[in-house]
Design a protein around this motif. Sequence first.
Motif, mmCIF file in Angstrom:
data_model
loop_
_atom_site.group_PDB
_atom_site.id
_atom_site.type_symbol
_atom_site.label_atom_id
_atom_site.label_comp_id
_atom_site.label_asym_id
_atom_site.label_seq_id
_atom_site.Cartn_x
_atom_site.Cartn_y
_atom_site.Cartn_z
ATOM 1 N N ALA A 102 0.839 -1.195 0.000
ATOM 2 C CA ALA A 102 0.000 0.000 0.000
ATOM 3 C C ALA A 102 0.878 1.250 0.000
ATOM 4 O O ALA A 102 1.891 1.311 0.704
ATOM 5 N N LEU A 103 0.464 2.239 -0.784
ATOM 6 C CA LEU A 103 1.139 3.531 -0.818
ATOM 7 C C LEU A 103 0.171 4.574 -0.283
ATOM 8 O O LEU A 103 -0.910 4.778 -0.844
ATOM 9 N N VAL A 104 0.552 5.234 0.812
ATOM 10 C CA VAL A 104 -0.267 6.278 1.415
ATOM 11 C C VAL A 104 0.282 7.631 0.956
ATOM 12 O O VAL A 104 1.403 8.007 1.321
ATOM 13 N N VAL A 105 -0.494 8.344 0.165
ATOM 14 C CA VAL A 105 -0.053 9.622 -0.392
ATOM 15 C C VAL A 105 -0.544 10.726 0.526
ATOM 16 O O VAL A 105 -1.706 11.122 0.492
ATOM 17 N N GLY A 106 0.362 11.203 1.357
ATOM 18 C CA GLY A 106 0.049 12.157 2.411
ATOM 19 C C GLY A 106 0.578 11.623 3.719
ATOM 20 O O GLY A 106 0.095 10.598 4.215
ATOM 21 N N THR A 107 1.584 12.289 4.289
ATOM 22 C CA THR A 107 2.288 11.723 5.436
ATOM 23 C C THR A 107 2.020 12.486 6.723
ATOM 24 O O THR A 107 2.820 12.446 7.649
ATOM 25 N N GLY A 108 0.877 13.178 6.789
ATOM 26 C CA GLY A 108 0.469 13.835 8.024
ATOM 27 C C GLY A 108 -0.114 12.843 9.012
ATOM 28 O O GLY A 108 -0.026 11.616 8.823
ATOM 29 N N PRO A 109 -0.727 13.338 10.091
ATOM 30 C CA PRO A 109 -1.234 12.436 11.135
ATOM 31 C C PRO A 109 -2.240 11.409 10.633
ATOM 32 O O PRO A 109 -2.229 10.262 11.080
ATOM 33 N N ILE A 110 -3.138 11.792 9.726
ATOM 34 C CA ILE A 110 -4.117 10.830 9.217
ATOM 35 C C ILE A 110 -3.407 9.746 8.409
ATOM 36 O O ILE A 110 -3.679 8.549 8.561
ATOM 37 N N GLY A 111 -2.488 10.156 7.556
ATOM 38 C CA GLY A 111 -1.729 9.187 6.770
ATOM 39 C C GLY A 111 -0.951 8.233 7.650
ATOM 40 O O GLY A 111 -0.860 7.031 7.359
ATOM 41 N N ARG A 112 -0.417 8.742 8.740
ATOM 42 C CA ARG A 112 0.355 7.893 9.653
ATOM 43 C C ARG A 112 -0.541 6.881 10.360
ATOM 44 O O ARG A 112 -0.164 5.719 10.561
ATOM 45 N N SER A 113 -1.744 7.310 10.746
ATOM 46 C CA SER A 113 -2.677 6.367 11.363
ATOM 47 C C SER A 113 -3.060 5.264 10.382
ATOM 48 O O SER A 113 -3.166 4.089 10.756
ATOM 49 N N ILE A 114 -3.277 5.653 9.138
ATOM 50 C CA ILE A 114 -3.591 4.660 8.101
ATOM 51 C C ILE A 114 -2.439 3.678 7.953
ATOM 52 O O ILE A 114 -2.643 2.454 7.896
ATOM 53 N N ALA A 115 -1.230 4.209 7.881
ATOM 54 C CA ALA A 115 -0.063 3.346 7.691
ATOM 55 C C ALA A 115 0.079 2.350 8.834
ATOM 56 O O ALA A 115 0.328 1.156 8.615
ATOM 57 N N ARG A 116 -0.091 2.817 10.065
ATOM 58 C CA ARG A 116 0.074 1.921 11.216
ATOM 59 C C ARG A 116 -0.979 0.810 11.213
ATOM 60 O O ARG A 116 -0.671 -0.352 11.488
ATOM 61 N N LEU A 117 -2.231 1.162 10.886
ATOM 62 C CA LEU A 117 -3.292 0.158 10.920
ATOM 63 C C LEU A 117 -3.141 -0.847 9.779
ATOM 64 O O LEU A 117 -3.328 -2.054 9.973
ATOM 65 N N LEU A 118 -2.793 -0.369 8.591
ATOM 66 C CA LEU A 118 -2.599 -1.297 7.471
ATOM 67 C C LEU A 118 -1.418 -2.225 7.727
ATOM 68 O O LEU A 118 -1.475 -3.419 7.404
ATOM 69 N N ARG A 119 -0.371 -1.685 8.303
ATOM 70 C CA ARG A 119 0.776 -2.547 8.613
ATOM 71 C C ARG A 119 0.403 -3.600 9.651
ATOM 72 O O ARG A 119 0.806 -4.758 9.562
ATOM 73 N N ALA A 120 -0.393 -3.203 10.645
ATOM 74 C CA ALA A 120 -0.829 -4.170 11.663
ATOM 75 C C ALA A 120 -1.682 -5.275 11.049
ATOM 76 O O ALA A 120 -1.707 -6.402 11.562
ATOM 77 N N ALA A 121 -2.370 -4.953 9.941
ATOM 78 C CA ALA A 121 -3.208 -5.949 9.262
ATOM 79 C C ALA A 121 -2.412 -6.821 8.302
ATOM 80 O O ALA A 121 -2.985 -7.707 7.662
ATOM 81 N N GLY A 122 -1.115 -6.556 8.184
ATOM 82 C CA GLY A 122 -0.262 -7.417 7.374
ATOM 83 C C GLY A 122 0.194 -6.854 6.051
ATOM 84 O O GLY A 122 0.903 -7.531 5.299
ATOM 85 N N LEU A 123 -0.187 -5.616 5.741
ATOM 86 C CA LEU A 123 0.258 -5.024 4.481
ATOM 87 C C LEU A 123 1.636 -4.406 4.639
ATOM 88 O O LEU A 123 2.051 -4.006 5.737
ATOM 89 N N SER A 124 2.344 -4.307 3.538
ATOM 90 C CA SER A 124 3.598 -3.575 3.476
ATOM 91 C C SER A 124 3.272 -2.155 3.033
ATOM 92 O O SER A 124 2.611 -1.954 2.011
ATOM 93 N N VAL A 125 3.699 -1.143 3.800
ATOM 94 C CA VAL A 125 3.240 0.227 3.585
ATOM 95 C C VAL A 125 4.419 1.162 3.333
ATOM 96 O O VAL A 125 5.457 1.074 3.996
ATOM 97 N N ALA A 126 4.243 2.063 2.383
ATOM 98 C CA ALA A 126 5.179 3.162 2.140
ATOM 99 C C ALA A 126 4.369 4.442 2.033
ATOM 100 O O ALA A 126 3.134 4.426 1.953
ATOM 101 N N GLY A 127 5.056 5.566 2.027
ATOM 102 C CA GLY A 127 4.381 6.855 1.953
ATOM 103 C C GLY A 127 4.874 7.674 0.774
ATOM 104 O O GLY A 127 5.879 7.355 0.138
ATOM 105 N N ALA A 128 4.135 8.734 0.486
ATOM 106 C CA ALA A 128 4.563 9.734 -0.492
ATOM 107 C C ALA A 128 4.274 11.101 0.092
ATOM 108 O O ALA A 128 3.150 11.366 0.536
ATOM 109 N N GLY A 129 5.287 11.946 0.124
ATOM 110 C CA GLY A 129 5.148 13.279 0.713
ATOM 111 C C GLY A 129 6.045 14.279 0.020
ATOM 112 O O GLY A 129 6.649 13.982 -1.020
ATOM 113 N N ARG A 130 6.146 15.450 0.599
ATOM 114 C CA ARG A 130 6.924 16.514 -0.047
ATOM 115 C C ARG A 130 8.386 16.140 -0.205
ATOM 116 O O ARG A 130 9.024 16.465 -1.203
ATOM 117 N N THR A 131 8.921 15.435 0.799
ATOM 118 C CA THR A 131 10.356 15.148 0.813
ATOM 119 C C THR A 131 10.597 13.645 0.903
ATOM 120 O O THR A 131 10.033 12.975 1.776
#
Length: 326
Positions: free
Chosen positions: A144-173
């Motif tokens: 999963a790619l979460v486009v937006g690395t603010g607090p909401i994006g981080r919550s999404i990333a943590r929950l998806l990872r806990a469910a077994g997905l491999s997660v990366a992000g996309a942000g300004r830097t």
Amino acid sequence: MIGTQSPVLAVLCGDQHPPDMDSIEHAAAVRYTDEAGLKKALHGADILFVYDFLSTAVPGAWEAADKLRWLHIASAGVDPVLFPGLRESDVVLTNSRGVFDDAIAEYVLGVVLAFAKDFARSRQLQQERTWLHRETERISGRRALVVGTGPIGRSIARLLRAAGLSVAGAGRTARESDPDFGVVHASAELTTHLGDYDYVIAVAPLTEQTKGMFDARAFAAMKPGARFVNVGRGELVVTEDLIGALRDGRPAGAALDVFDTEPLPSDSPLWTMENVLISPHMSGDFIGWRNTLVEVFAANFERWRTGQPLRNVVDKRLGYVPSGSN
């Protein structure tokens, strides 16, 4: 307390007043208003609480804001009020960051599971009283790619990872070793990376740089079978490009909670597409959310009236609360 008189608070709320305002009403002269009365309410007001966070009336009434020092919006996104007049002023802007993070993350996990387990088809077959055995997908190991690395994006990333997905992000830097995303790709290079992911989740704030970032080129870069989820802003997506891409099967499906026109017009092709899940801008709206929004404002109001630094102060140049801020 700032000043010797009670501050004047204008509350843009339409006909639905915010709940639990008693403590605030004891400490401030509160003016509740709809869009038509906003100019009158703003004249002489120290604070504006935009409880009706979907309203776009603030820019048109801004000339009446002769004493305003602080504007708070009851949402995480600030684009309805982030116009040149506010940007160029000394008025402090705060948002309701943190209220919707976990609820939106749960929504995203829900639609990921709905796609993988084919719940929509199961419901359809149930209504038809048809017993049709099928095999479904696993989500464990999917990317999963979460486009937006603010607090909401981080919550999404943590929950998806806990469910077994491999997660990366996309942000300004671009960066590596991020505590929630691991790898973060630069948004400017988004199309280079989209083809590596099974789920692409849009949760970026709406800025000049992100508006229309999901266009025909972006959708064409996704892998066959990928699903697209938008819980950010409708204007992140070029809707006609998304419709065309869904018809072509790339992405293979979409879960859409936000749209560039809301309510979604009844003649939109999105309504009848079998590979699309639609919800009416409700992914973060849990039972009791309106009370929580007032609690966030009330806590900041207490800080304001006692001279303490405000929380969730938005960088008006960036359009969001910078990482690491209170």
